[in-house]
Design an enzyme around this catalytic site. Sequence first.
Site, PDB file in Angstrom:
ATOM      1  N   CYS A 291       6.716  -6.207   7.600  1.00  0.00           N
ATOM      2  CA  CYS A 291       7.810  -5.598   8.366  1.00  0.00           C
ATOM      3  C   CYS A 291       8.239  -6.576   9.445  1.00  0.00           C
ATOM      4  O   CYS A 291       7.415  -7.278  10.020  1.00  0.00           O
ATOM      5  CB  CYS A 291       7.332  -4.294   9.019  1.00  0.00           C
ATOM      6  SG  CYS A 291       8.631  -3.389   9.887  1.00  0.00           S
TER       7      CYS A 291
ATOM      8  N   CYS B 175       3.314   8.692   0.800  1.00  0.00           N
ATOM      9  CA  CYS B 175       3.847   7.805   1.828  1.00  0.00           C
ATOM     10  C   CYS B 175       4.131   6.465   1.158  1.00  0.00           C
ATOM     11  O   CYS B 175       3.230   5.810   0.651  1.00  0.00           O
ATOM     12  CB  CYS B 175       2.819   7.676   2.958  1.00  0.00           C
ATOM     13  SG  CYS B 175       3.365   6.618   4.287  1.00  0.00           S
TER      14      CYS B 175
ATOM     15  N   CYS C 259       6.644  -3.779  16.086  1.00  0.00           N
ATOM     16  CA  CYS C 259       6.339  -2.819  17.148  1.00  0.00           C
ATOM     17  C   CYS C 259       4.944  -3.134  17.702  1.00  0.00           C
ATOM     18  O   CYS C 259       4.031  -3.502  16.954  1.00  0.00           O
ATOM     19  CB  CYS C 259       6.406  -1.391  16.619  1.00  0.00           C
ATOM     20  SG  CYS C 259       8.066  -0.964  16.051  1.00  0.00           S
TER      21      CYS C 259
ATOM     22  N   CYS D  35       1.675  -1.551  16.096  1.00  0.00           N
ATOM     23  CA  CYS D  35       1.613  -1.339  14.640  1.00  0.00           C
ATOM     24  C   CYS D  35       1.026  -2.556  13.942  1.00  0.00           C
ATOM     25  O   CYS D  35       1.470  -3.688  14.139  1.00  0.00           O
ATOM     26  CB  CYS D  35       3.006  -1.045  14.096  1.00  0.00           C
ATOM     27  SG  CYS D  35       3.029  -0.807  12.305  1.00  0.00           S
TER      28      CYS D  35
ATOM     29  N   GLU E 104       0.834  -1.186   0.000  1.00  0.00           N
ATOM     30  CA  GLU E 104       0.000   0.000   0.000  1.00  0.00           C
ATOM     31  C   GLU E 104       0.877   1.247   0.000  1.00  0.00           C
ATOM     32  O   GLU E 104       1.933   1.277   0.619  1.00  0.00           O
ATOM     33  CB  GLU E 104      -0.922  -0.007   1.229  1.00  0.00           C
ATOM     34  CG  GLU E 104      -1.952  -1.122   1.128  1.00  0.00           C
ATOM     35  CD  GLU E 104      -2.901  -1.204   2.319  1.00  0.00           C
ATOM     36  OE1 GLU E 104      -4.070  -1.526   2.089  1.00  0.00           O
ATOM     37  OE2 GLU E 104      -2.482  -0.965   3.453  1.00  0.00           O
TER      38      GLU E 104
ATOM     39  N   CYS F 209      -1.051   6.038   9.905  1.00  0.00           N
ATOM     40  CA  CYS F 209       0.190   5.434  10.394  1.00  0.00           C
ATOM     41  C   CYS F 209      -0.084   4.116  11.099  1.00  0.00           C
ATOM     42  O   CYS F 209      -0.951   4.034  11.956  1.00  0.00           O
ATOM     43  CB  CYS F 209       0.871   6.340  11.400  1.00  0.00           C
ATOM     44  SG  CYS F 209       1.343   7.901  10.728  1.00  0.00           S
TER      45      CYS F 209
HETATM   46  N1  SAH Z   1       9.468   1.335  10.132  1.00  0.00           N
HETATM   47  C1  SAH Z   1       9.585   2.776  10.043  1.00  0.00           C
HETATM   48  C2  SAH Z   1       8.603   3.313   9.072  1.00  0.00           C
HETATM   49  C3  SAH Z   1       7.154   3.241   9.518  1.00  0.00           C
HETATM   50  S1  SAH Z   1       6.728   4.872   9.767  1.00  0.00           S
HETATM   51  C4  SAH Z   1       9.443   3.376  11.414  1.00  0.00           C
HETATM   52  O1  SAH Z   1       9.011   2.670  12.319  1.00  0.00           O
HETATM   53  O2  SAH Z   1       9.814   4.521  11.606  1.00  0.00           O
HETATM   54  C5  SAH Z   1       5.243   4.829  10.483  1.00  0.00           C
HETATM   55  C6  SAH Z   1       5.187   5.600  11.790  1.00  0.00           C
HETATM   56  O3  SAH Z   1       3.893   5.330  12.319  1.00  0.00           O
HETATM   57  C7  SAH Z   1       6.189   5.091  12.812  1.00  0.00           C
HETATM   58  O4  SAH Z   1       6.629   6.122  13.642  1.00  0.00           O
HETATM   59  C8  SAH Z   1       5.354   4.105  13.569  1.00  0.00           C
HETATM   60  O5  SAH Z   1       5.851   3.820  14.834  1.00  0.00           O
HETATM   61  C9  SAH Z   1       4.026   4.834  13.630  1.00  0.00           C
HETATM   62  N2  SAH Z   1       2.904   3.958  13.953  1.00  0.00           N
HETATM   63  C10 SAH Z   1       2.850   2.620  13.842  1.00  0.00           C
HETATM   64  N3  SAH Z   1       1.667   2.153  14.266  1.00  0.00           N
HETATM   65  C11 SAH Z   1       0.951   3.228  14.668  1.00  0.00           C
HETATM   66  C12 SAH Z   1      -0.347   3.393  15.185  1.00  0.00           C
HETATM   67  N4  SAH Z   1      -1.156   2.364  15.373  1.00  0.00           N
HETATM   68  N5  SAH Z   1      -0.767   4.648  15.483  1.00  0.00           N
HETATM   69  C13 SAH Z   1       0.048   5.701  15.258  1.00  0.00           C
HETATM   70  N6  SAH Z   1       1.268   5.604  14.757  1.00  0.00           N
HETATM   71  C14 SAH Z   1       1.730   4.386  14.461  1.00  0.00           C
END
Ligand code: SAH
Length: 373
Positions: free
Chosen positions: A127, A120, A131, A134, A107, A350
């Site tokens: 991934c 984006c 986390c 996420c 996506e 995000c």
């Molecule tokens: N792997 C990279 C790129 C992903 S960026 C990274 O982690 O930086 C996407 C951003 O959205 C990251 O800061 C991630 O932590 C955040 N993110 C992930 N899940 C989320 C959620 N459920 N709500 C808000 N932000 C989230």
Amino acid sequence: MTTDWLTSRYTRGNLMATIDLAELEREEIEDAFDLLGVPRFHARQVFRWIYARGVTDFNLMTDLSQALRRTLSATFTVGSLAVETHQTSSDGTTKYLIKLADGREIESVFIPDTPAQTFCISTQVGCAMNCAFCLTGKMGLVRNLTAGEIAGQVRVLVKHTPLAGRAFNIVLMGMGEPLHNYAATMKALRILADADGLALPAKRVTLSTVGVLPGLEKLAQEPLMPNLAISLHATTTEQRDRLVPVNRKYTLEELIDACKRFPVAKRRRITFEYVLLDRVNDTPEDARRLVRLLNGIKAKVNLLPLNEAPGIEFTRPSDERVNAFAKILADRGLVVSVRRSRGRDIRAACGQLIVEGARSSRGQDLARAIQPR
Ligand code: SAH
């Protein structure tokens, strides 16, 4: 530039036919043309067709002779990505479901007026970072994207969006961890930066990472340096180990040290992303620890109130808690912003990018359960 890889393919006969020009930088296309006995300057023309005009069919490249078009068609392909579907959110954010040559899906998201236009972009299918909050992480890593697939998303989005010549930014904040797919990500940025193509300057690119340290050290040496965003999310080792598991390998302390050493350009700052989880990492003590942690770094903080999803065990804090957290940072002199979530109604925000595969994983089952409002 070494052409060994090209020569070896060439001398093995018809294998050249498998070379996908979308995977090559302009100089590499020049080398490939050289080997074929095609004058190098044609590479620039072809590159312009692909990136500046979005044309991938050699037969439509009208400033090339018919004979050259035939030679190129017989020798090369230009991989393109297929937009399967797209969905536009009530706020104008558009999410594209893109099918890759092997049938996998990713996506990419177009976010209008941020104030520039922003794409984006994904760097991996799934991934590996996992986390805790996420959704993409629940898929696990399916595979890395190639440089052509990463740059190709930008090509596709440019074609599909009403940019009308306006400048755009890209954020590597889609699916995947860019520093876990370092070589392809950097190659894609070089392809996108080429003045004969999309001419996207590095200062219009933001690379977001959880802090894969070997990648971060390499990035610090890159001639083409994107803006850096660090997904921090926690202020103690214990907390970060739980929320961002890669912290067990590359510790918070080492990450902060690497940020202190990172060459930040004049008038630039490192962005620290901090997802706010209700009563987990959003207390006044957390805010004060964050201020201390970032002391001595040219930093700005981007607060991301959690985008909730089924199967994610955390909740989004109230606006009052978010504002109170932001105020503590601002009062102590930090530049802080709160990310307004875009496209939540179409699961484009995000941490919400996830794609159903042939076999469904736990995360994919969860994603299916999310009904757009
Ligand atoms: N792997 C990279 C790129 C992903 S960026 C990274 O982690 O930086 C996407 C951003 O959205 C990251 O800061 C991630 O932590 C955040 N993110 C992930 N899940 C989320 C959620 N459920 N709500 C808000 N932000 C989230």
